[in-house]
Design a protein around this motif. Structure first.
Motif, short mmCIF file in Angstrom:
data_model
loop_
_atom_site.label_atom_id
_atom_site.label_comp_id
_atom_site.label_asym_id
_atom_site.label_seq_id
_atom_site.Cartn_x
_atom_site.Cartn_y
_atom_site.Cartn_z
N ALA A 112 -7.18 7.87 12.47
CA ALA A 112 -7.33 6.44 12.72
C ALA A 112 -6.94 5.62 11.49
O ALA A 112 -6.33 4.54 11.59
N GLN A 113 -7.29 6.16 10.30
CA GLN A 113 -6.96 5.45 9.06
C GLN A 113 -5.46 5.33 8.90
O GLN A 113 -4.92 4.27 8.57
N LEU A 114 -4.74 6.45 9.15
CA LEU A 114 -3.28 6.42 9.01
C LEU A 114 -2.62 5.51 10.04
O LEU A 114 -1.67 4.78 9.73
N SER A 115 -3.14 5.56 11.27
CA SER A 115 -2.58 4.68 12.31
C SER A 115 -2.72 3.22 11.92
O SER A 115 -1.81 2.41 12.13
N GLN A 116 -3.87 2.88 11.34
CA GLN A 116 -4.10 1.50 10.92
C GLN A 116 -3.18 1.13 9.77
O GLN A 116 -2.62 0.02 9.73
N TRP A 117 -3.00 2.06 8.83
CA TRP A 117 -2.10 1.79 7.70
C TRP A 117 -0.67 1.50 8.19
O TRP A 117 -0.03 0.55 7.72
N ILE A 118 -0.20 2.34 9.10
CA ILE A 118 1.17 2.17 9.60
C ILE A 118 1.30 0.86 10.37
O ILE A 118 2.30 0.14 10.24
N SER A 119 0.27 0.53 11.16
CA SER A 119 0.28 -0.75 11.90
C SER A 119 0.32 -1.92 10.93
O SER A 119 1.03 -2.92 11.17
N ASN A 147 0.84 -1.19 0.00
CA ASN A 147 0.00 0.00 0.00
C ASN A 147 0.88 1.25 0.00
O ASN A 147 1.52 1.58 1.00
N LEU A 148 0.90 1.97 -1.14
CA LEU A 148 1.71 3.18 -1.24
C LEU A 148 1.18 4.28 -0.32
O LEU A 148 1.95 5.10 0.17
N HIS A 149 -0.12 4.29 -0.11
CA HIS A 149 -0.69 5.28 0.82
C HIS A 149 -0.15 5.06 2.23
O HIS A 149 0.11 6.02 2.97
N ALA A 150 0.00 3.81 2.61
CA ALA A 150 0.53 3.49 3.94
C ALA A 150 1.98 3.94 4.06
O ALA A 150 2.41 4.48 5.09
N ILE A 151 2.74 3.72 2.99
CA ILE A 151 4.15 4.15 2.99
C ILE A 151 4.23 5.67 3.07
O ILE A 151 5.07 6.23 3.79
N GLN A 152 3.36 6.35 2.34
CA GLN A 152 3.32 7.81 2.40
C GLN A 152 2.94 8.28 3.81
O GLN A 152 3.51 9.26 4.31
N ALA A 153 2.02 7.59 4.44
CA ALA A 153 1.61 7.95 5.80
C ALA A 153 2.79 7.83 6.77
O ALA A 153 3.00 8.69 7.64
N HIS A 194 4.53 11.29 22.94
CA HIS A 194 3.37 11.71 22.15
C HIS A 194 3.69 11.83 20.66
O HIS A 194 2.79 11.74 19.83
N LYS A 195 4.96 12.08 20.32
CA LYS A 195 5.33 12.24 18.92
C LYS A 195 5.94 10.96 18.38
O LYS A 195 6.60 10.22 19.13
N PRO A 196 5.71 10.67 17.11
CA PRO A 196 6.30 9.46 16.52
C PRO A 196 7.82 9.58 16.41
O PRO A 196 8.32 10.53 15.81
N SER A 229 4.38 11.13 8.50
CA SER A 229 4.29 11.19 9.96
C SER A 229 5.64 11.56 10.56
O SER A 229 5.72 12.34 11.52
N HIS A 230 6.71 11.01 9.97
CA HIS A 230 8.04 11.36 10.44
C HIS A 230 8.39 12.80 10.04
O HIS A 230 8.88 13.58 10.87
N GLN A 231 8.13 13.16 8.80
CA GLN A 231 8.52 14.49 8.31
C GLN A 231 7.75 15.61 9.00
O GLN A 231 8.32 16.67 9.29
N LEU A 232 6.47 15.41 9.26
CA LEU A 232 5.62 16.45 9.83
C LEU A 232 5.56 16.40 11.35
O LEU A 232 5.02 17.32 11.99
N GLY A 233 6.06 15.33 11.94
CA GLY A 233 6.16 15.27 13.40
C GLY A 233 4.98 14.65 14.11
O GLY A 233 5.00 14.51 15.34
N SER A 234 3.93 14.27 13.37
CA SER A 234 2.79 13.62 14.03
C SER A 234 1.92 12.92 12.99
O SER A 234 1.90 13.32 11.81
N ILE A 235 1.22 11.90 13.43
CA ILE A 235 0.29 11.20 12.54
C ILE A 235 -0.88 12.11 12.20
O ILE A 235 -1.39 12.08 11.07
N SER A 236 -1.28 12.95 13.13
CA SER A 236 -2.39 13.88 12.88
C SER A 236 -2.05 14.84 11.75
O SER A 236 -2.87 15.11 10.86
N ALA A 237 -0.84 15.38 11.77
CA ALA A 237 -0.42 16.30 10.71
C ALA A 237 -0.36 15.58 9.36
O ALA A 237 -0.74 16.14 8.32
N ALA A 238 0.12 14.35 9.39
CA ALA A 238 0.16 13.56 8.16
C ALA A 238 -1.24 13.29 7.64
O ALA A 238 -1.49 13.34 6.43
#
Length: 288
Positions: free
Chosen positions: A30-37, A2-8, A53-55, A12-21
């Motif tokens: 929640a969608q991004l957290s599931q993709w990364i998991s 899943n390229l969307h998961a890789i982008q997530a 709190h930050k990834p 998440s690393h570049q922007l400092g949080s999953i929420s920002a991503a």
């Protein structure tokens, strides 16, 4: 994968949080957290440490990050190239050809290409070299076969094909034909038959010639030269039959024989079609 998961993961690393991503991707957190998991499960690695709190990238995440970034960059390049292929007319090639080349040479190349690709339309634009190297017309050229001298547009790729000998000749009944080691002033006092508007060879600089006859095609220039109308600089191979029969004679001067550099020029980062690659290969084979 899943390229969307890789982008997530990367965002998440570049922007400092999953929420920002998630905001960047216009998805919910929640969608991004599931993709990364899911990525961690599929790859059997831990991408982020779960403390804080930050990834924060784990040791395994640090190793995977550059690989994922390369994959996303490659995907973007692929998308751009696919869009380019979809937009261009794949059944047509626009080719710029130096007017300085013999028609027979051009015809031989194109006949070989036509045998390989009978369904490809070719649109040829025979122009002076400086016009081709500063092309502003429509349509955009897919390939230029041109003498490039000292400079060419740096936004293009250049592949050198060969150094082509050129000679300055006149008819046997021309005054220069019987002049031994003429001076530069004597040579430039005669009419010259020219093709190109610009020339970086100082001795044969058209701007230094009081009178010249300018033509578009070499065949006419040679016929005028044969009739004693003036001096002409042309490709040695093209003029060899007339030199052999004695109809033309090389001017008796140390700089009457020189060379020009012939090359293939095309845009950088352009996905060449199989047909265009075939034409490039034919040009390399012919002039090598």
């Amino acid at each position: 994968m899943n390229l969307h998961a890789i982008q997530a993961f990367v965002l998440s690393h570049q922007l400092g949080s999953i929420s920002a991503a998630a905001t960047k991707m216009k998805k919910n957190r929640a969608q991004l957290s599931q993709w990364i998991s899911n990525l961690e499960i599929d790859w059997n690695v831990e991408l982020f440490t779960r403390s804080g709190h930050k990834p924060v990238l784990s040791e395994q995440g640090l190793k995977m990050l550059p690989l994922c970034e390369q994959l996303l960059n490659a995907n973007q390049q692929l998308i751009k190239q696919v869009e380019h292929v979809a937009e261009q007319d794949c059944l047509r090639l626009n080719i710029g050809i130096s007017a300085y080349l013999q028609n027979a040479t051009v015809a031989e190349l194109l006949s070989q290409f036509n045998q390989r690709h009978p369904n490809i339309d070719l649109h040829l634009y025979q122009r002076r070299d400086e016009q081709l190297l500063n092309w502003q017309e429509k349509p955009q050229l897919d390939l230029i076969l041109s003498f490039y001298r000292d400079a060419y547009p740096h936004k293009f790729n250049l592949e050198h094909l060969c150094d082509m000998p050129l000679v300055a000749v006149c008819a046997t009944n021309h005054p220069l034909a019987n002049t031994s080691t003429p001076t530069l002033q004597q040579i430039l006092s005669h009419t010259w038959i020219t093709i190109l508007a610009a020339n970086d060879i100082s001795l044969w600089d058209p701007d230094s010639i009081p009178r010249k006859i300018e033509v578009e095609q070499h065949e006419l220039a040679i016929q005028l030269c044969l009739r004693g109308c003036g001096v002409f600089v042309g490709e040695q191979k093209q003029l060899a039959p007339y030199l052999k029969t004695g109809q033309l004679k090389i001017v008796d001067h140390k700089d009457a024989i020189t060379t020009e550099r012939l090359g293939l020029i095309y845009q950088k980062h352009w996905a060449a079609s199989p047909a265009l690659n075939s034409l490039i290969d034919l040009c390399k084979a012919h002039f090598s």
